[in-house]
Design a protein around this motif. Sequence first.
Motif, PDB file in Angstrom:
ATOM      1  N   TYR A 297       0.828  -1.206   0.000  1.00 51.22           N
ATOM      2  CA  TYR A 297       0.000   0.000   0.000  1.00 51.22           C
ATOM      3  C   TYR A 297       0.865   1.261   0.000  1.00 51.22           C
ATOM      4  N   GLU A 298       1.919   1.255   0.806  1.00 51.33           N
ATOM      5  CA  GLU A 298       2.807   2.421   0.868  1.00 51.33           C
ATOM      6  C   GLU A 298       3.449   2.681  -0.485  1.00 51.33           C
ATOM      7  N   SER A 299       3.854   1.597  -1.173  1.00 52.72           N
ATOM      8  CA  SER A 299       4.519   1.763  -2.469  1.00 52.72           C
ATOM      9  C   SER A 299       3.570   2.323  -3.520  1.00 52.72           C
ATOM     10  N   ALA A 300       2.268   2.132  -3.315  1.00 58.05           N
ATOM     11  CA  ALA A 300       1.276   2.612  -4.286  1.00 58.05           C
ATOM     12  C   ALA A 300       0.819   4.038  -3.999  1.00 58.05           C
ATOM     13  N   GLY A 301       1.235   4.607  -2.861  1.00 59.86           N
ATOM     14  CA  GLY A 301       0.873   5.990  -2.569  1.00 59.86           C
ATOM     15  C   GLY A 301      -0.062   6.183  -1.389  1.00 59.86           C
ATOM     16  N   PHE A 302      -0.289   5.134  -0.602  1.00 60.54           N
ATOM     17  CA  PHE A 302      -1.107   5.285   0.605  1.00 60.54           C
ATOM     18  C   PHE A 302      -0.236   5.791   1.750  1.00 60.54           C
ATOM     19  N   ALA A 303      -0.752   6.752   2.492  1.00 66.25           N
ATOM     20  CA  ALA A 303      -0.026   7.347   3.613  1.00 66.25           C
ATOM     21  C   ALA A 303      -0.754   7.047   4.913  1.00 66.25           C
TER      22      ALA A 303
ATOM     23  N   PRO B 182      -1.254   9.986  -3.761  1.00 68.64           N
ATOM     24  CA  PRO B 182      -0.182   9.757  -4.736  1.00 68.64           C
ATOM     25  C   PRO B 182       0.671  10.984  -4.984  1.00 68.64           C
ATOM     26  N   GLU B 183       0.096  12.192  -4.797  1.00 71.15           N
ATOM     27  CA  GLU B 183       0.877  13.408  -5.045  1.00 71.15           C
ATOM     28  C   GLU B 183       2.012  13.548  -4.023  1.00 71.15           C
ATOM     29  N   ARG B 184       1.794  13.105  -2.784  1.00 74.54           N
ATOM     30  CA  ARG B 184       2.866  13.158  -1.780  1.00 74.54           C
ATOM     31  C   ARG B 184       3.983  12.210  -2.137  1.00 74.54           C
ATOM     32  N   ARG B 185       3.619  11.016  -2.626  1.00 73.51           N
ATOM     33  CA  ARG B 185       4.628  10.051  -3.044  1.00 73.51           C
ATOM     34  C   ARG B 185       5.428  10.590  -4.220  1.00 73.51           C
ATOM     35  N   ALA B 186       4.747  11.210  -5.168  1.00 67.95           N
ATOM     36  CA  ALA B 186       5.445  11.789  -6.315  1.00 67.95           C
ATOM     37  C   ALA B 186       6.385  12.909  -5.902  1.00 67.95           C
ATOM     38  N   ALA B 187       5.945  13.713  -4.932  1.00 70.14           N
ATOM     39  CA  ALA B 187       6.778  14.814  -4.442  1.00 70.14           C
ATOM     40  C   ALA B 187       8.042  14.288  -3.775  1.00 70.14           C
ATOM     41  N   ARG B 188       7.904  13.205  -3.016  1.00 71.48           N
ATOM     42  CA  ARG B 188       9.073  12.627  -2.345  1.00 71.48           C
ATOM     43  C   ARG B 188      10.080  12.107  -3.355  1.00 71.48           C
ATOM     44  N   LYS B 189       9.569  11.538  -4.465  1.00 72.22           N
ATOM     45  CA  LYS B 189      10.477  11.027  -5.501  1.00 72.22           C
ATOM     46  C   LYS B 189      11.278  12.153  -6.145  1.00 72.22           C
TER      47      LYS B 189
END
Length: 324
Positions: free
Chosen positions: A288-294, A316-323
């Motif tokens: 779930y974390e890898s897919a963008g769940f926080a 997903p936008e937070r995950r994209a920002a971290r990348k």
Amino acid sequence: MNFLHSQNELALGSRFKAISESLYAVANATYRASGVNLDAHWFPVLRYLQVKGPAGVTEIAAAIGQTHPAVSQLATKLRAAGWITRRTDRADARRSMLELSAKAEAELDRLGPVWCAIRRGAQAAGRRASGGLLDALAGFETDLASGRVEAEILVQRDRLLAAQIRVLPYRPEWAPHFERINLEWLERWFAVEAVDREMLARPQQHVLDPGGAIVFAELDGEIVGTCALLKEAPGVYELSKMAVESGFRGYGAGRKLLDAALAEYRRRRGTTLFLESNSRLKPALALYESAGFAHRPAPRPGSHYRRADVYMVYEPERRAARKR
């Protein structure tokens, strides 16, 4: 004519015993051909622990129809081979429990295609048998002795291993798989709650009619996983009841189910997607974390489940920002 065949009904017990040993030999040949160091005689105990979780010798013996001494002796052999461990029951220090080792969990989690191939081979032999009991028994014995069953099993194994997981939408005839696959993991790790039983028994009423969706993971005609998208309010959805059958984990079904559920959520122009889980399910949480769940503070206000101590929201936008 084989001598035992000439004895007709008098030799049924002996013939069934011989068939049993032949089936063990076929299964062992399949395991060896698949690079698995597993004895077919161990299957009932290992499979019980895989599906039901840690258990005592008495419980296992009653469930698989073997004697307490037989299971105890096998447990000693499996411990020595590294397949199981023994620990004290957390609820009763006087009682010991058997559970799979980490090595066994990993090995058994990928044996689904092999077991499915064995089942298909035995089914094919059973279909070829016809007539009364003795005639059918003779046909089954001939199939085993000729090597045909073993050859068919290996063909089916190769076919299953070469197949790709497909994610398909709900079909009414697949509703029993939605219940079966979810009950397996719920009974293994937790207690099945009333809300679970109601939803799993009536997916049309509780998932689809309110505006949700259910998808299934299919491998060469076998349903091996499922996932639900529940509509809680306009634009608000819950990811729920995602499960992959034991024996078919590690083949990418979980990721494909999750991707399909996310695609369905986006197709519906959802605004909020959340899930509830448990901290014991570490592989699922990592997915779930890898897919963008926080993670959010748990439990979620108004949570349906007593077991839920994890609350996550799709961002997903937070995950994209971290990348970046």
